[in-house]
Design a protein around this motif. Sequence first.
Motif, short mmCIF file in Angstrom:
data_model
loop_
_atom_site.label_atom_id
_atom_site.label_comp_id
_atom_site.label_asym_id
_atom_site.label_seq_id
_atom_site.Cartn_x
_atom_site.Cartn_y
_atom_site.Cartn_z
N ASN A 147 13.11 -0.44 7.66
CA ASN A 147 14.24 0.30 7.10
C ASN A 147 14.01 0.80 5.67
O ASN A 147 14.94 0.84 4.86
CB ASN A 147 15.51 -0.57 7.13
N VAL A 148 12.77 1.20 5.39
CA VAL A 148 12.44 1.73 4.07
C VAL A 148 12.36 3.26 4.17
O VAL A 148 11.50 3.79 4.88
CB VAL A 148 11.09 1.17 3.57
N PRO A 149 13.25 4.00 3.50
CA PRO A 149 13.21 5.46 3.56
C PRO A 149 11.87 6.00 3.07
O PRO A 149 11.21 5.39 2.22
CB PRO A 149 14.35 5.89 2.62
N LEU A 150 11.49 7.17 3.58
CA LEU A 150 10.19 7.76 3.27
C LEU A 150 10.35 9.03 2.44
O LEU A 150 11.13 9.91 2.78
CB LEU A 150 9.44 8.09 4.55
N VAL A 151 9.59 9.10 1.35
CA VAL A 151 9.48 10.31 0.54
C VAL A 151 8.03 10.76 0.61
O VAL A 151 7.12 10.00 0.27
CB VAL A 151 9.90 10.05 -0.92
N THR A 152 7.79 11.99 1.05
CA THR A 152 6.44 12.51 1.19
C THR A 152 6.22 13.64 0.20
O THR A 152 6.98 14.62 0.18
CB THR A 152 6.21 13.03 2.63
#
Length: 530
Positions: free
Chosen positions: A368-373
């Motif tokens: 449940n860790v949001p992803l920033v790319t």
Amino acid sequence: MVTRTAPVPSRPGPADARGRVAELHEIRAQAVAGPSEKATEAQHAKGKLTARERIELLLDPESFREVEQLRRHRATGFGLETKKPYTDGVITGWGAVEGRTVFVYAHDFRIFGGALGEAHATKIHKIMDMAIAAGAPLVSLNDGAGARIQEGVSALAGYGGIFQRNTKASGVIPQISVMLGPCAGGAAYSPALTDFVFMVRDTSQMFITGPDVVKAVTGEEITQNGLGGADVHAETSGVCHFAYDDEETCIAEVRYLLSLLPQNNRTAPPPVPCADPADRRCEALTRLVPADGHQPYDMCTVIEEIVDDGEYLEVHERWARNIICALARLDGQVVGIVANQPQALAGVLDIEASEKAARFVQWCDSFNVPLVTLVDVPGFLPGVGQEHGGIIRHGAKLLYAYCNATVPRVSLILRKAYGGAYIVMDSQSIGADLTYAWPTNEIAVMGAEGAANVIFRRRIAEADDPEAVRQKVVKEYKSELMHPYYAAERGLVDDVIDPAETRGVLVGALAMLRAKHADLPSRKHGNPPQ
């Protein structure tokens, strides 16, 4: 008729009770002290802490609760019947890190060299089952000589039970392996099944077959550290995620990592109060990132500028350096960051970078860790070695991981985003929730020079001045198909933003997505590329 009355057993009096309590304390003291002062001195002489000293560093003061402290093995033969130390060479229990429950087991190298026997394995099985049931992270402090040879196949079966539980816990609770001594043979597969592996230089090694076997089979001569030391696994094999010079620093970093992790797959990572303004402008970004796509820069400086207080924890920092995977916070909330690194191989995707990022994306999605790319990718690395090494299936791992991820996903295109690598780096077409771009973005099938050479090959070849024509058609291609708003006009980018507003835009997007819910089709599991 005579009535017979059964004798009443005598109950111990107060003196007997006190004596038994004293005896208990004496036995516990023996268990805590370990086999001998000499064994402790030998451990310290190697630059290594004892198992209990390591646990004290890992857990909050006075929080450790030991399980099966008085356990002893039941094996006989080969001298084992005369050596039955308490704990049987492994300390198990639970405690707290920053007030949150964490389970731990630690091999005690002073007892049988930390070798695993039946009782030893049963203790580990129990604490792993407890961690899964309680929904709390599990940390293993590894310092063992492998299977206990005197116990034969029982020891091997013990490892099988550990591997089975590692797999059962995968994606359910965070699992961290801390390598603080040798780990050889089948024992090395347990760390490989966990989420993160820490190692200490000079004192920890991991390998399937040791230097002696390697020499006997292949004739190659190599030291233990040269074969499976911390630097080898941190830089070459990718087995180790974090490597440090001493145990104290290593264990302190384990605590820091735990502060960023959720307890299990049903909870979110713990938020913290943030004094860094959510809408802080990042004016430095326009200076840090050159507009010219041919000029390299350090993506780490971009990450530092965006995240809370410039703090982040890079995973696999020294392996596959052309891509960055890191945990950080934005407005107090934990996020996972995947970013191309233009300083290494111009930020291209290759086999190792694809594998590194794929597993990190997969882990973030599990917990449940949001992803920033952050995207600045010129494509996949060309070459015979890459193609023969399976760049197709390895690159597909990263594609699969992103497509399968249901956590909030926000991507930002800083400069280049070319070809299949653009798609793979969490483009909108594979499910990114929001996609932003800077005015310096170049989204295209390939670079303008390459594209022009393909499209206008004949025109260039027939020209009196081929170079002048090439420059002209390159300029035409850029203005027609690579201008910053081309993708936005077609809905493939949600917005083109001022780089100085990046932090505020990302914080706002993630706040909106915090309640995101997405379901995958019902299935037992997928079949990801191998």
